[in-house]
Design an enzyme around this catalytic site. Structure first.
Site, PDB file in Angstrom:
ATOM      1  N   HIS A 151      40.290  45.870  43.583  1.00  0.00           N
ATOM      2  CA  HIS A 151      40.764  44.814  42.678  1.00  0.00           C
ATOM      3  C   HIS A 151      41.672  45.346  41.583  1.00  0.00           C
ATOM      4  O   HIS A 151      42.040  44.611  40.664  1.00  0.00           O
ATOM      5  CB  HIS A 151      39.560  44.051  42.129  1.00  0.00           C
ATOM      6  CG  HIS A 151      38.745  43.467  43.244  1.00  0.00           C
ATOM      7  ND1 HIS A 151      39.113  42.315  43.891  1.00  0.00           N
ATOM      8  CD2 HIS A 151      37.647  43.932  43.897  1.00  0.00           C
ATOM      9  CE1 HIS A 151      38.252  42.067  44.883  1.00  0.00           C
ATOM     10  NE2 HIS A 151      37.361  43.040  44.906  1.00  0.00           N
ATOM     11  N   ASP A 176      34.199  51.476  40.791  1.00  0.00           N
ATOM     12  CA  ASP A 176      33.709  50.177  41.237  1.00  0.00           C
ATOM     13  C   ASP A 176      34.881  49.211  41.414  1.00  0.00           C
ATOM     14  O   ASP A 176      35.800  49.172  40.594  1.00  0.00           O
ATOM     15  CB  ASP A 176      32.734  49.637  40.176  1.00  0.00           C
ATOM     16  CG  ASP A 176      32.150  48.284  40.552  1.00  0.00           C
ATOM     17  OD1 ASP A 176      31.387  48.223  41.528  1.00  0.00           O
ATOM     18  OD2 ASP A 176      32.477  47.286  39.868  1.00  0.00           O
ATOM     19  N   GLU A 224      35.518  52.526  45.586  1.00  0.00           N
ATOM     20  CA  GLU A 224      34.850  51.481  46.382  1.00  0.00           C
ATOM     21  C   GLU A 224      35.902  50.478  46.826  1.00  0.00           C
ATOM     22  O   GLU A 224      36.393  49.674  46.042  1.00  0.00           O
ATOM     23  CB  GLU A 224      33.775  50.770  45.566  1.00  0.00           C
ATOM     24  CG  GLU A 224      32.966  49.815  46.425  1.00  0.00           C
ATOM     25  CD  GLU A 224      32.789  48.411  45.874  1.00  0.00           C
ATOM     26  OE1 GLU A 224      32.026  47.644  46.452  1.00  0.00           O
ATOM     27  OE2 GLU A 224      33.440  48.065  44.859  1.00  0.00           O
ATOM     28  N   ASN A 237      37.157  47.779  36.314  1.00  0.00           N
ATOM     29  CA  ASN A 237      38.059  46.695  36.724  1.00  0.00           C
ATOM     30  C   ASN A 237      37.927  45.487  35.815  1.00  0.00           C
ATOM     31  O   ASN A 237      38.856  44.699  35.690  1.00  0.00           O
ATOM     32  CB  ASN A 237      37.731  46.285  38.166  1.00  0.00           C
ATOM     33  CG  ASN A 237      38.384  44.980  38.583  1.00  0.00           C
ATOM     34  OD1 ASN A 237      39.614  44.909  38.683  1.00  0.00           O
ATOM     35  ND2 ASN A 237      37.597  43.928  38.790  1.00  0.00           N
ATOM     36  N   ASP A 260      38.950  40.035  34.067  1.00  0.00           N
ATOM     37  CA  ASP A 260      39.700  41.055  34.801  1.00  0.00           C
ATOM     38  C   ASP A 260      40.665  41.813  33.903  1.00  0.00           C
ATOM     39  O   ASP A 260      41.681  41.270  33.457  1.00  0.00           O
ATOM     40  CB  ASP A 260      40.480  40.364  35.942  1.00  0.00           C
ATOM     41  CG  ASP A 260      40.939  41.360  36.987  1.00  0.00           C
ATOM     42  OD1 ASP A 260      40.063  42.022  37.584  1.00  0.00           O
ATOM     43  OD2 ASP A 260      42.157  41.486  37.199  1.00  0.00           O
TER      44      ASP A 260
HETATM   45  C1  AAO Z   1      27.049  38.078  39.296  1.00  0.00           C
HETATM   46  C2  AAO Z   1      26.609  36.817  40.003  1.00  0.00           C
HETATM   47  C3  AAO Z   1      27.813  35.902  40.230  1.00  0.00           C
HETATM   48  C4  AAO Z   1      28.514  35.621  38.906  1.00  0.00           C
HETATM   49  C5  AAO Z   1      28.913  36.942  38.273  1.00  0.00           C
HETATM   50  C6  AAO Z   1      29.548  36.757  36.895  1.00  0.00           C
HETATM   51  O1  AAO Z   1      26.007  37.153  41.255  1.00  0.00           O
HETATM   52  O2  AAO Z   1      27.335  34.669  40.781  1.00  0.00           O
HETATM   53  O3  AAO Z   1      29.682  34.847  39.128  1.00  0.00           O
HETATM   54  O4  AAO Z   1      27.742  37.752  38.102  1.00  0.00           O
HETATM   55  O5  AAO Z   1      28.623  36.244  35.994  1.00  0.00           O
HETATM   56  C7  AAO Z   1      27.533  42.881  41.420  1.00  0.00           C
HETATM   57  C8  AAO Z   1      26.874  41.781  42.242  1.00  0.00           C
HETATM   58  C9  AAO Z   1      27.474  40.427  41.931  1.00  0.00           C
HETATM   59  C10 AAO Z   1      27.420  40.171  40.415  1.00  0.00           C
HETATM   60  C11 AAO Z   1      28.264  41.264  39.780  1.00  0.00           C
HETATM   61  C12 AAO Z   1      28.360  41.139  38.258  1.00  0.00           C
HETATM   62  O6  AAO Z   1      27.060  42.067  43.625  1.00  0.00           O
HETATM   63  O7  AAO Z   1      26.682  39.431  42.591  1.00  0.00           O
HETATM   64  O8  AAO Z   1      27.916  38.889  40.132  1.00  0.00           O
HETATM   65  O9  AAO Z   1      27.628  42.533  40.043  1.00  0.00           O
HETATM   66  O10 AAO Z   1      27.123  41.133  37.678  1.00  0.00           O
HETATM   67  C13 AAO Z   1      33.770  42.272  46.591  1.00  0.00           C
HETATM   68  C14 AAO Z   1      34.430  43.445  45.894  1.00  0.00           C
HETATM   69  C15 AAO Z   1      33.490  44.621  45.712  1.00  0.00           C
HETATM   70  C16 AAO Z   1      32.168  44.200  45.096  1.00  0.00           C
HETATM   71  C17 AAO Z   1      31.562  43.100  45.975  1.00  0.00           C
HETATM   72  C18 AAO Z   1      30.248  42.583  45.396  1.00  0.00           C
HETATM   73  O11 AAO Z   1      35.581  43.825  46.619  1.00  0.00           O
HETATM   74  O12 AAO Z   1      34.138  45.541  44.872  1.00  0.00           O
HETATM   75  O13 AAO Z   1      32.492  41.987  46.026  1.00  0.00           O
HETATM   76  N1  AAO Z   1      31.262  45.331  44.926  1.00  0.00           N
HETATM   77  C19 AAO Z   1      31.127  46.002  43.609  1.00  0.00           C
HETATM   78  C20 AAO Z   1      29.697  46.435  43.338  1.00  0.00           C
HETATM   79  C21 AAO Z   1      28.835  45.223  43.126  1.00  0.00           C
HETATM   80  C22 AAO Z   1      29.267  44.494  41.858  1.00  0.00           C
HETATM   81  C23 AAO Z   1      30.728  44.510  41.654  1.00  0.00           C
HETATM   82  C24 AAO Z   1      31.595  45.195  42.471  1.00  0.00           C
HETATM   83  C25 AAO Z   1      31.242  43.910  40.420  1.00  0.00           C
HETATM   84  O14 AAO Z   1      29.253  47.262  44.355  1.00  0.00           O
HETATM   85  O15 AAO Z   1      27.462  45.541  43.049  1.00  0.00           O
HETATM   86  O16 AAO Z   1      28.837  43.122  41.924  1.00  0.00           O
HETATM   87  O17 AAO Z   1      31.186  44.956  39.442  1.00  0.00           O
HETATM   88  C26 AAO Z   1      34.516  40.888  51.620  1.00  0.00           C
HETATM   89  C27 AAO Z   1      35.594  41.684  50.933  1.00  0.00           C
HETATM   90  C28 AAO Z   1      35.019  42.549  49.838  1.00  0.00           C
HETATM   91  C29 AAO Z   1      34.189  41.703  48.897  1.00  0.00           C
HETATM   92  C30 AAO Z   1      33.106  40.967  49.691  1.00  0.00           C
HETATM   93  C31 AAO Z   1      32.225  40.090  48.811  1.00  0.00           C
HETATM   94  O18 AAO Z   1      33.663  41.825  52.305  1.00  0.00           O
HETATM   95  O19 AAO Z   1      36.244  42.495  51.886  1.00  0.00           O
HETATM   96  O20 AAO Z   1      36.060  43.159  49.123  1.00  0.00           O
HETATM   97  O21 AAO Z   1      33.555  42.586  47.964  1.00  0.00           O
HETATM   98  O22 AAO Z   1      33.730  40.150  50.691  1.00  0.00           O
HETATM   99  O23 AAO Z   1      32.958  39.086  48.255  1.00  0.00           O
HETATM  100  C32 AAO Z   1      31.762  41.671  56.049  1.00  0.00           C
HETATM  101  C33 AAO Z   1      33.271  41.652  55.989  1.00  0.00           C
HETATM  102  C34 AAO Z   1      33.799  42.118  54.649  1.00  0.00           C
HETATM  103  C35 AAO Z   1      33.133  41.363  53.564  1.00  0.00           C
HETATM  104  C36 AAO Z   1      31.659  41.631  53.634  1.00  0.00           C
HETATM  105  C37 AAO Z   1      30.888  40.888  52.541  1.00  0.00           C
HETATM  106  O24 AAO Z   1      31.282  42.931  56.314  1.00  0.00           O
HETATM  107  O25 AAO Z   1      33.792  42.499  56.988  1.00  0.00           O
HETATM  108  O26 AAO Z   1      35.176  41.871  54.579  1.00  0.00           O
HETATM  109  O27 AAO Z   1      31.139  41.175  54.891  1.00  0.00           O
HETATM  110  O28 AAO Z   1      29.676  41.506  52.343  1.00  0.00           O
END
Ligand code: AAO
Length: 491
Positions: free
Chosen positions: A218, A214, A240, A124, A184
């Site tokens: 998005h 992943d 995912e 993505n 993006d």
């Molecule tokens: C890091 C730093 C950031 C910095 C960034 C860029 O932490 O501060 O800005 O680098 O320098 C992983 C880490 C991130 C990391 C990123 C890149 O988790 O912390 O950022 O690598 O190094 C959304 C997406 C979902 C994503 C998730 C983390 O939709 O796809 O965010 N997961 C995947 C991977 C994950 C990875 C990435 C994607 C990026 O599994 O490991 O990130 O490649 C709601 C939404 C979701 C949303 C979440 C979080 O979920 O529905 O879509 O996920 O919010 O924003 C309840 C609610 C549910 C909510 C959930 C939150 O259950 O019902 O709606 O809580 O946990």
């Protein structure tokens, strides 16, 4: 093995998985207790390729897993945090988890052990920082990756002040703005699509079976579908798409025509019950409410994000976590994905690395269950737990029989897969002796929670021996413990 041969081997294995998943929809228990092909996977989070190669032969294949999910293999930004893996810099297979040669050797070793390899595909976006030099030495800036992408290949949504997603009820924001500042990719672009497809096809050529997509939410489902159409038809796809509630614009159901999706609702329903000590049947229909259809779902108790976030049970819950995994492996919904990471107290902390930035590997010799205590960096090694291997065997023998309504009394809850196997779990602290009716044939059985796979040995049982008599099973279920018997493991 030559490339084409590897491809054919992977294709043959994929069709086995598809066949097994289809089995779970069949009605009626088969007459003879022949094990089905395995379907469950294990996510080996941040595990180096050399360790996975060893584990496939030593633990994962023998335990009866069908596939492993690896962490992302491409070049990424440098840093000690685990999440650097999710900021691609190039598609070179040179990362903190190992080299291209080590990756290829791992795929060969796993395939030879009968274990397919599914790769976490970060397609993505690229990096989330302004600029730098990647793990393999590639210089880059936020939207410029030499030989791969230039600024024209990225979305610049101009919908929010910093171009970041702030409102999940807006489809346009979710799919064209940046997720946490991650550059993006414009996946509607034919050149971006073909660049991504050539990365993925290169992995398939090495013998990989499929991908976790992943951050699929998005990318427009049409964009993901267009990329997947450039891959062989039998490629396993698991998107995912975190189920985010009715107010979100993008829902997991949009992605089920492309492949399976990770169904987050499953653990949200099951784990609090185990945690609270009061279990009841889910609605035994397909689809369950707020779930995709069973055939479209990959389910898990936790993953690398949720163990740092929403998961109510993780490795830290030890016995209760094991019970939740046992319930998932006995269930008739979805394809289970067991999770195996490492212990941590700091959410950002990566797995222990050496001074070149490579993750120091670990294997799971001697591990038979949850540790009494964990130090940061300890491998959890869920794949090596006796009870997990036992439940994989239970699944092979009983997993295509209908799930019957729950049984039990006192603090014990359980359910039967009709006439093939029965699982009893006790989420309270104290042992409880119960008598339940069962359709299993009368006779002696070996508990696979304590005895593991092939618990029956030398006319006796490695674990607890249990007797079904006149259609009743009387058993003392240990506190925060379980018992499981099935027709394939009898002395
Ligand atoms: C890091 C730093 C950031 C910095 C960034 C860029 O932490 O501060 O800005 O680098 O320098 C992983 C880490 C991130 C990391 C990123 C890149 O988790 O912390 O950022 O690598 O190094 C959304 C997406 C979902 C994503 C998730 C983390 O939709 O796809 O965010 N997961 C995947 C991977 C994950 C990875 C990435 C994607 C990026 O599994 O490991 O990130 O490649 C709601 C939404 C979701 C949303 C979440 C979080 O979920 O529905 O879509 O996920 O919010 O924003 C309840 C609610 C549910 C909510 C959930 C939150 O259950 O019902 O709606 O809580 O946990």
């Amino acid at each position: 093995m030559p490339r084409a041969g590897r491809r054919r081997a992977a294709a043959a294995l994929t069709s086995v998985v598809v066949g097994v998943v289809a089995l779970s929809g069949c009605a009626g228990p088969a007459a003879s207790p022949h094990p089905a092909q395995p379907d469950a996977g294990v996510q080996l989070f941040q595990r180096p390729w050399t360790s996975i190669a060893t584990e496939c032969a030593a633990t994962i294949g023998p335990a009866g897993f069908a596939w492993v999910l690896t962490s992302p293999p491409q070049e990424h930004i440098t840093g000690s945090q685990w999440w650097t893996s999710y900021q691609p810099v190039s598609y070179t297979l040179d990362s903190k988890l190992g080299t291209a040669d080590e990756f290829a050797a791992m795929v060969d070793a796993c395939n030879a052990a009968g274990v397919k390899v599914v790769v976490d595909a970060v397609i993505n976006h690229m990096a989330g920082i302004d600029d730098g030099t990647g793990f393999a030495g590639t210089p880059f800036s936020h939207d410029d990756y030499p030989g791969l992408y230039t600024a024209a290949d990225f979305h610049h949504c101009a919908l929010t002040a910093d171009d970041d997603i702030s409102d999940y009820s807006s489809r346009e924001q979710v799919q064209t703005c940046e997720l946490s500042n991650l550059a993006d990719l414009d996946t509607s672009s034919p050149t971006v699509r073909s660049t991504i497809a050539s990365y993925l096809n290169g992995l398939l050529d090495l013998g990989v079976t499929g991908f976790r997509i992943d951050a699929a939410k998005h990318m427009a489902a049409d964009d993901v579908a267009a990329i997947v159409e450039m891959l062989p038809k039998d490629t396993m796809i698991v998107s995912e798409t975190i189920r985010g509630g009715a107010a979100e614009a993008v829902q997991p159901e949009e992605y089920t025509s492309i492949g399976r999706v990770l169904e987050f609702q499953y653990a949200r329903d099951l784990s609090p019950q185990v945690e609270g000590g009061v279990l009841s049947d889910p609605l035994l229909e397909d689809p369950r409410p707020s779930h995709v259809a069973s055939k479209d779902a990959v389910v898990f108790i936790d993953n690398h994000d949720t163990e740092r976030g929403e998961a109510s049970l993780t490795y830290r819950d030890r016995g209760r976590y094991l019970l939740a995994n046992a319930l998932m492996l006995a269930d008739d919904y979805g394809t289970p994905l067991v999770y195996s990471g490492y212990a941590f107290t700091d959410n950002d902390a990566g797995a222990p690395q050496d001074d070149t930035g490579h993750v120091i590997g670990w294997t799971c010799d001697g591990v038979t269950g949850p540790h009494d205590a964990y130090d940061d960096g300890d491998g959890v090694c869920t794949e090596a737990w006796t009870a997990v291997a036992g439940m994989l065997e239970f699944r092979a023998y009983a997993g295509d029989a209908p799930r019957l309504p729950g049984v039990g009394d006192g603090t014990v809850y359980g359910f039967e897969r009709e006439a093939r196997g029965i699982l009893l779990v006790n989420p309270s602290n104290d042992a409880d002796t119960v008598t339940v009716r069962t359709g299993l044939p009368d006779g002696e059985y070996c508990d696979v929670i304590s005895g593991g796979r092939a618990a029956a040995v030398d006319g006796g049982c490695r674990g607890t021996a249990l007797i079904v008599d006149h259609g009743e099973l009387t058993a003392a279920v240990p506190g925060i413990g379980a018992l499981a018997i099935h027709v394939g493991d009898r002395p």
